[in-house]
Every structure is written in structure tokens, then in C-alpha cells.
Design an enzyme around this catalytic site. Structure first.
Site, PDB file in Angstrom:
ATOM      1  CB  SER A 224      -0.946  -0.058   1.205  1.00 20.51           C
ATOM      2  OG  SER A 224      -1.983   0.871   1.107  1.00 20.51           O
ATOM      3  CG  ASP A 450      -6.197  -2.966  -3.544  1.00 18.38           C
ATOM      4  OD1 ASP A 450      -6.794  -2.207  -2.754  1.00 18.38           O
ATOM      5  OD2 ASP A 450      -5.048  -3.385  -3.339  1.00 18.38           O
ATOM      6  CG  HIS A 478      -5.387  -2.879   0.594  1.00 14.39           C
ATOM      7  ND1 HIS A 478      -4.939  -2.302  -0.575  1.00 14.39           N
ATOM      8  CD2 HIS A 478      -4.692  -2.280   1.598  1.00 14.39           C
ATOM      9  CE1 HIS A 478      -4.026  -1.385  -0.290  1.00 14.39           C
ATOM     10  NE2 HIS A 478      -3.853  -1.362   1.018  1.00 14.39           N
TER      11      HIS A 478
END
Length: 508
Positions: A224, A450, A478
Site C-alpha cells: 500500500s 483492490d 487490499h
């Protein structure tokens, strides 16, 4: 007090629900990554020699882990002045170590120390842990590393109940006041460190972490926001990369408003996928087709806005907490049944399960204490990284676009720009594409469903980084490594352990 209706913040959560499924193919041989074992040690930048040459004092901090602190300059423009210390934790390799693998869980604001100590043995494969010393670190401003400090635990609880409506004059005035109070509190409690927790400074910290752990090249796995940190490092030190995996990539060329807009559209897509799945199950709280179910969900949100519910522990659950709990379930689709149960209970008047999800997102323990400082660090880092349009006209235009991109949750992501309006430090970052010319092969992983880092961002980063290859996981949730399937897991492990670069375009 903080401000409500803030841009909702989500850290990549480590999950122990590692369901492995099949995929369309495995990793294939490609160009060899530079393992760095015979590479010459890079020369420390001028003025930073003492930081690069420091010896770490490792001490046992649990049965399996060792902890230490790493000194880095507060201001890289003036490294001879003040310094800060970064907290790190190490899980030694179970076999012959190939070096140190640094990991970052995202945020910005998530703790890498917590990731390794709480989920290191579950999220990272046994083979990977056999070959590398696993190192988690709290970036500057985060948790144990010169943390951003803004509120007490009681104040954080209170802030979560504040729900002014910025579409009204009174609500807008209250929102601005809360934002100003929050900025003042952060500056007063954190001090001058608040102005030096930008991503570029953290990327420079990475190179010191590499050096003091004895590695000629950086081995790094970022999730991320950790992909933005990794890409920034690659742009600054392309020749210092050994192996780098960027999972759930951010696009560093996007500005703050474009990031939020992309997330709004991706969450709406994920909500559609959830509703389609829900309607196939007997206990779904909605009925009809997907559009009708979405309308019923909107009605539920509108009801919570108007009439907050009370959880079993007596806490009031308004729309900010309710939406926070709702959205956190989209980070891991294994939580969808939990979300369905929480929605059913809320419709019956009990928001306790939804509040538990919101507490998980916020890092609140059952005793009322909070772990870490992710909410505050998220705001502080982003206010430095992005020049934000804080004008009322700009915020209203963003709100309009967000509602168009996501009719379900767009308006709850709006007006977040006011967080930086009264911030005491000006932004130092400028969104720009990265290329990292001359870097060893970099592996990017994108997940098609995602919601937090849309797949298009991984595609964009793949086009920007000259030496990168793109792996695609077809699924919801995610990020991919540690929670998707053997196709992704094997590709990443073989890259780190054998320097086998996955085939560009691999579909899993």
C-alpha cells in the site's frame, strides 16, 4: 479534538486468513535480480557518515524477536543538528540468511514493528523467513519513532462521535474549527519533528537502515503506502536496490485529490461485488437486484446520519464510525460474512458489531486504549507530501466529483482537505512520476478488486519504473502477498530467494 468526515484512513491489515487458491500460471524464469551478495558497498552521502557507520544495540524483546533503535538526522538538509531514533524489530532467519528484508505495511501511519511481531510468522512464508532476517520498522512520525502526538485516548473517542455536516454553514464552520484545533494540538504536542516526517525523508532513512544492517543492497517488501515509500527510495537510490516488491501500488504522480477520487471509485466497485455476493446468500439484509440493494444501503446510512445508534457498551455510533466499520471489511473479503452480520444487527438497532469493526480500523482495544497513532500520522505525513487545495470552492468541487464516483461513500470522503488548511508546516512533496533508471528488476503486484489502491495505479507505476514487472492477482481485497494464492506467493518467494524475476504480465 480532531475533525469528522476526515478522509477515511485505512492501513493495510495483516490477516491470518490465508486461503490459498489456484491461479493461471506460476512464475517463469526472467532476468536475474542482483542479489547484492557480491556488490560493492555504496559510499555514504557526505555528512551522513556517522549515521551509516553506527552499530546497533540489539536486545531481546520477546521470545523470538530482537529490538533496537536506529539514529537518523531529523533534517537531512542539516544532518549535523538534531537527530531522532527509529524503532526496529528483527526476526532472525531460520536458515542461512541472505540478508535483511525490510517490510512496511502501509498507511501512512502503520507500524512495521507491529506487523512483524504480530503477524510476521503468518503473513510471510516459512521459506522466505528461512532465507531472510525479517525487519520491521516504524517510519519517522509513526508509533514508536518520534511519533506524531495529537490527542489522548479519551479525545480520540470523543472525536469519533463528532459528525457535523459540511454541506451546511453551521456544519462547515464546526468542521473548520475542529480541524484548526486538531492542527494546533498536533503542533503543540509533537513539536518541530512534525515538519520532518515526509516520505522523502523516510526513504532516506531506509538507506541508513540498509547500511546499518550490513546489506550492500536494499531488500524491501512494501504494501500500500509502503509502495510509495519504496518507489521514492528507488528514485533516490536506483543502484542500491537488491530486491524490491511493491504490493498494492500507489501512483506517485497523482495529487491528493486524484488519489481520493480513485479510491472512491474503487470502493464503489468493491461494494458492488459485495452486494452481488450478499444477494446470493440467505442472510443478506438486502433484497432485489444490486441497484435496489445499494439503495437500501443508502437508506441505512441516511438513517444513521439522522439517528445515531447506541452500542452495547453505551457508546454512540454515528455515521463516521459506521462507515469506518463498513469499509474496513473491504480490505479482506474474508470479512464479508462478518460485515453481513454487522449490517443485520444494525438494521435491528444494535451497532455493536459495526463498532467493533470501526475499533479495529482505529486501533482501539477493549479497555479503551489505542495502539499506535495511525490516524494522526496519516494526516501529518500527507499534509507534508501533498499540496492540498484547501479552498472552499475546491473542496466543494471535490465533493461533487466524489459523489459521482461513489454514490455510496463518496460524500464521506469529502472535505478532507480542510485537515491541512491550518497545518503548521508547509508541504514539501510534489507528486511526480518515478523511473529509477538503472535499478535492478522491481516487482509490482496489483489486485483487480483492490478498493484502497486501485489496480490502475499498479499499471501506472509499472509504466513509470523502467525495470519493473507487473503481477496481477484477480480477486477482491487490499494487496495480495500473504492473503491471495500460491501463484503470487511462489512468485514473490522465488524472486527474493532465487533472484528469479517473475514474467512480466503474470496473471494469478
Amino acid at each position: 479534538m480532531t475533525f469528522p468526515r476526515r478522509r477515511l484512513r485505512w492501513a493495510a491489515a495483516a490477516s491470518s486468513l490465508l486461503l490459498l487458491t489456484g491461479c493461471s500460471g506460476g512464475p517463469s524464469s526472467g532476468p536475474e535480480a542482483d542479489a547484492g551478495s557480491t556488490a560493492s558497498v555504496p559510499t555514504p552521502p557526505a555528512g551522513l557518515e556517522k549515521y551509516y557507520s553506527q552499530t546497533l544495540d540489539w536486545t531481546s524483546c520477546s521470545t523470538s524477536f530482537e529490538c533496537a533503535e536506529v539514529e537518523v538526522p531529523l533534517d537531512y538538509q542539516h544532518p549535523d543538528r538534531d537527530s531522532i531514533k527509529l524503532s526496529v524489530v528483527k526476526l532472525d532467519a531460520r536458515g542461512t540468511s541472505k540478508g535483511t528484508l525490510l517490510v512496511n505495511p502501509g498507511g501512512p501511519g502503520a507500524s512495521g514493528v507491529d506487523l512483524v511481531m504480530n503477524a510476521g510468522t503468518q503473513m510471510f512464508s516459512a521459506d522466505l523467513r528461512k532465507g531472510y532476517d525479517l525487519l520491521g520498522f516504524d517510519p519517522r512520525g509513526v508509533s514508536r519513532s518520534a511519533p506524531v502526538t495529537c490527542q489522548t485516548d479519551a479525545e480520540r473517542d470523543e472525536a469519533r462521535t463528532e459528525d457535523p455536516d459540511p454541506t451546511t454553514d453551521a456544519g462547515l464552520a464546526e468542521l473548520k474549527e475542529l480541524s484548526e484545533q486538531f492542527a494546533d494540538a498536533c503542533a503543540a504536542k509533537t513539536g518541530k519533528e512534525l515538519g520532518f516526517i515526509d516520505t522523502v525523508s523516510s526513504a532516506k532513512d531506509l538507506d541508513i537502515l540498509r547500511a546499518v544492517n550490513g546489506d550492500a543492497r536494499l531488500n524491501y517488501l512494501g504494501f500500500s503506502y509502503g509502495t510509495k515509500l519504496g518507489a521514492t527510495y528507488a528514485q533516490l537510490y536506483p543502484k542500491n536496490i537488491g530486491h524490491m516488491v511493491l504490493d498494492g501500488a500507489m501512483d506517485p504522480s497523482l495529487d491528493n485529490e486524484e488519489v481520493t477520487l480513485g479510491q472512491a471509485a474503487a470502493f464503489e466497485k468493491a461494494i458492488t461485488a459485495y452486494l452481488e455476493d450478499c444477494l446470493r446468500r440467505q442472510n443478506c439484509p438486502f433484497d432485489g437486484d444490486v441497484d435496489q440493494a445499494r439503495d437500501q444501503l443508502h437508506q441505512l446510512f441516511a438513517s444513521i446520519e439522522q439517528y445515531p445508534l447506541t452500542a452495547q457498551d453505551g457508546r454512540e455510533v454515528g455515521i463516521t464510525d459506521f462507515v469506518s466499520g463498513f469499509l474496513v471489511a473491504f480490505y479482506e473479503n474474508a470479512y464479508w460474512p462478518t460485515l453481513t452480520d454487522a449490517l443485520n444487527a444494525a438494521i435491528s438497532g444494535d451497532p455493536t458489531q459495526m463498532l467493533a469493526l470501526a475499533d479495529m480500523s482505529a486501533g482501539r482495544e477493549e479497555d479503551g486504549s489505542y495502539t499506535g497513532n495511525a490516524d494522526s500520522a496519516f494526516i501529518a505525513i500527507n499534509c507534508l507530501d501533498y499540496p492540498v487545495d484547501t479552498s472552499l470552492a475546491g473542496q466543494r468541487q471535490d465533493a461533487k466529483e466524489l459523489e459521482q464516483a461513489s454514490p455510496t461513500i463518496g460524500k464521506y470522503l469529502a472535505y478532507g482537505g480542510f485537515a491541512c488548511q491550518d497545518w503548521k508546516f508547509k508541504p514539501t512533496g510534489t507528486p511526480a512520476p518515478v523511473s529509477a533508471p538503472g535499478a535492478a528488476p522491481i516487482v509490482i503486484i496489483g489486485t483487480t478488486g483492490d478498493p484502497a489502491t486501485p489496480y490502475a495505479w499498479s499499471q501506472a507505476l509499472n509504466k513509470q519504473l523502467e525495470s519493473s514487472v507487473l503481477l496481477t492477482f484477480h480477486g477482491e481485497g487490499h494487496t495480495a502477498y500473504g492473503r491471495s494464492n500460491e501463484c503470487i506467493g511462489n512468485a514473490v518467494d522465488e524472486y527474493f530467494l532465487d533472484s528469479t524475476v517473475p514474467e512480466d504480465g503474470l496473471q494469478c
